[in-house]
Design a protein around this motif. Structure first.
Motif, mmCIF file in Angstrom:
data_model
loop_
_atom_site.group_PDB
_atom_site.id
_atom_site.type_symbol
_atom_site.label_atom_id
_atom_site.label_comp_id
_atom_site.label_asym_id
_atom_site.label_seq_id
_atom_site.Cartn_x
_atom_site.Cartn_y
_atom_site.Cartn_z
ATOM 1 N N GLU A 1 0.787 -1.239 0.000
ATOM 2 C CA GLU A 1 0.000 0.000 0.000
ATOM 3 C C GLU A 1 0.817 1.287 0.000
ATOM 4 O O GLU A 1 0.250 2.371 -0.112
ATOM 5 C CB GLU A 1 -0.961 0.001 1.201
ATOM 6 C CG GLU A 1 -2.041 -1.074 1.095
ATOM 7 C CD GLU A 1 -2.927 -1.162 2.331
ATOM 8 O OE1 GLU A 1 -2.726 -0.383 3.291
ATOM 9 O OE2 GLU A 1 -3.828 -2.018 2.346
ATOM 10 N N ARG B 1 -2.271 5.628 1.115
ATOM 11 C CA ARG B 1 -2.172 4.174 0.953
ATOM 12 C C ARG B 1 -2.745 3.799 -0.399
ATOM 13 O O ARG B 1 -3.849 4.228 -0.749
ATOM 14 C CB ARG B 1 -2.956 3.437 2.053
ATOM 15 C CG ARG B 1 -2.407 3.711 3.445
ATOM 16 C CD ARG B 1 -3.151 2.903 4.503
ATOM 17 N NE ARG B 1 -2.818 3.402 5.835
ATOM 18 C CZ ARG B 1 -3.364 2.964 6.959
ATOM 19 N NH1 ARG B 1 -4.291 2.008 6.921
ATOM 20 N NH2 ARG B 1 -3.008 3.469 8.123
ATOM 21 N N GLU C 1 -4.714 1.759 -1.970
ATOM 22 C CA GLU C 1 -5.753 0.763 -1.756
ATOM 23 C C GLU C 1 -6.746 0.835 -2.905
ATOM 24 O O GLU C 1 -6.737 1.771 -3.694
ATOM 25 C CB GLU C 1 -6.498 1.049 -0.455
ATOM 26 C CG GLU C 1 -5.572 1.138 0.746
ATOM 27 C CD GLU C 1 -6.306 0.866 2.045
ATOM 28 O OE1 GLU C 1 -6.764 -0.276 2.215
ATOM 29 O OE2 GLU C 1 -6.402 1.778 2.869
ATOM 30 N N ARG D 1 -12.832 4.383 1.828
ATOM 31 C CA ARG D 1 -11.449 3.925 1.608
ATOM 32 C C ARG D 1 -10.868 4.692 0.423
ATOM 33 O O ARG D 1 -11.319 4.548 -0.700
ATOM 34 C CB ARG D 1 -11.460 2.414 1.340
ATOM 35 C CG ARG D 1 -10.084 1.757 1.491
ATOM 36 C CD ARG D 1 -10.146 0.253 1.325
ATOM 37 N NE ARG D 1 -10.773 -0.450 2.426
ATOM 38 C CZ ARG D 1 -10.242 -0.586 3.637
ATOM 39 N NH1 ARG D 1 -9.069 -0.055 3.903
ATOM 40 N NH2 ARG D 1 -10.882 -1.243 4.573
HETATM 41 MG MG MG Z 1 -6.175 -1.013 5.991
#
Ligand code: MG
Ligand code: ATP
Length: 423
Positions: free
Chosen positions: A56, A104, A106, A112
């Protein structure tokens, strides 16, 4: 990675304000560390076999000197580095908090993102369970101040390294017996980081990890006492909690108390805040050993949950919209507007539009004043200004009441126009 735009940015500022005030009451002080840190800090601090370090991190090589650098995926490692480099613990423990963006790589989805924001609290140099409890109480007080509901607290203890070792042996043997049920990632981590398998989000593996040996059953007396001291303080403060024996958290640096605040109202991204004790992190990143504990909350998720629960903020608006029919009046009008602002009144000044001719008609200026949400319009008409006055018109009470005020006396009447809604 999102742009945060008005009027939404007002919600961010409001949340940050509530947190600053709360941190102050708990005597936590602000720390600001760089966005970029040496990659090695995160590899050593978070652990090589973690989602963050394995896949990540935004890492790159400094073009000028070849240094390996990463955008911070979290702030605890940087705080620990800063505390150590600046010898902040020389005269005892430190309570710190931070706010800022983390990065990150992701898969983006609701709750997110690749650039997201955390606000975190860290207490370094304190070994006792009372600080673990203080941090949990602080987070809980925050939900209360924000008016958040339906947030539950899950707790676990990861014990100490020697206790984890005994559990690890039992866990590996259990998982080996059920290896047919493990996904590829779990098989890969079976020997490198079996504890992390308990943290899996794979629905197909929930049964097998739910029945796995519980770390809490491997704790010795000292670790259990630490845990019970935390829960006794929580109980005395009427903080409900549940034991989640599978709670291991995403980084390797935790020991003893770990916790998460979770909601069912955000789909699968239900953890709004997580933390725990990390007594070995200082040493792990090459600093002088010191106990520590902390948490971080996800700002986007907290704001999303507030929205989900119907918490709305009044759109920010100024006290006054300044109407200036003639461009020739601008210098004197702006002088008066500056005096109003110095007196604490917020003023949105009409300005010429890119499309229109000059300042625009009175009518169009009044239209703007109405849509601005300001409580008053102050009209800097040419004739009035020649007489040394302006007219102040109420935009909210429907009466259209208008009074004249002296230009020579702005600081005495401008404060009476302060009527902004506070949330
Ligand atoms: Mg996580
Ligand atoms: P998750 O299990 O949801 O991936 P995590 O264990 O990786 O979370 P932490 O590293 O503990 O999360 O970060 C603390 C908090 O930061 C999380 O509880 C969450 O609210 C928030 N957070 C983490 N990753 C993201 C992200 N990519 N986007 C938005 N918020 C995030």
């Amino acid at each position: 990675m999102n742009d945060i735009l008005p009027p939404d940015s007002a919600r961010w500022e409001w949340l940050e304000g509530v947190i600053r005030s709360l941190m102050d009451r708990y005597a936590y002080r602000n720390i600001r560390t760089p966005i970029v840190e040496p990659t090695a800090l995160f590899v050593r601090g978070l652990g090589e076999v973690t989602d963050i370090v394995e896949k990540e991190m935004y890492s790159f090589e400094d073009r000028l000197n070849g240094e390996h650098l990463s955008l911070r995926p979290e702030a605890t490692a940087g705080v620990v580095r800063a505390v150590s480099e600046n010898s902040l613990l020389y005269d005892g423990g430190k309570r710190l908090y931070y706010m800022g963006p983390m990065f990150r790589h992701e898969r983006p989805q609701r709750g997110r993102y690749r650039q997201f924001h955390q606000i975190g609290a860290e207490a370094l140099g304190f070994p006792g369970a009372e600080i673990d409890a203080e941090l949990i109480l602080l987070a809980n007080a925050l939900w209360h101040e924000l008016g958040l509901q339906n947030v539950r607290l899950e707790l676990n203890s990861l014990g100490q390294p020697h206790e984890r070792q005994a559990h690890r042996v039992a866990l590996i043997s259990y998982l080996q017996q059920h290896s047919a049920l493990l996904d590829e990632e779990a098989r890969r981590r079976l020997h490198s980081n079996p504890l992390r398998i308990l943290d899996t989000k794979n629905p197909a593996m929930q049964d097998v990890v739910n029945a796995a040996p519980r770390l809490i059953d491997f704790l010795g007396a000292e670790s259990l006492t630490h845990f019970e001291t935390v829960t006794a303080i929580l109980d005395a403060n009427d903080i409900a909690w549940t034991l989640n024996p599978r709670l291991v958290r995403g980084m390797d640096y935790y020991n003893l108390t770990v916790f998460e605040f979770v909601t069912d109202q955000l789909g699968s991204q239900g953890t709004i805040c997580g933390g725990g004790r990390y007594d070995y992190l200082m040493e792990q990143v090459g600093a002088k050993a010191a106990p520590a504990v902390g948490w971080a909350l996800g700002v986007e998720r907290v704001l999303e949950l507030l929205k989900e629960q119907g918490k709305v903020l009044a759109a920010p608006a100024c006290d006054v919209y300044a109407i200036i029919p003639n461009a020739a009046s601008l210098p004197a009008a702006i002088k008066a507007i500056e005096a109003m602002r110095a007196a604490g009144t917020s003023v949105q000044m009409h300005a010429s539009a890119a499309s229109g001719a000059g300042m625009g008609s009175m009518k169009s200026q009044f239209k703007r004043a109405d849509s601005s949400g300001a409580a008053y319009a102050v009209v800097f008409g040419e004739d009035e200004m020649a007489r040394g006055v302006v007219s102040v018109k109420s935009l909210r009470d429907g009466s259209g009441a208008q009074v004249e005020q002296a230009l020579s006396d702005v600081s005495s009447w401008a404060p009476n126009l302060q009527s902004r809604a506070t949330n």
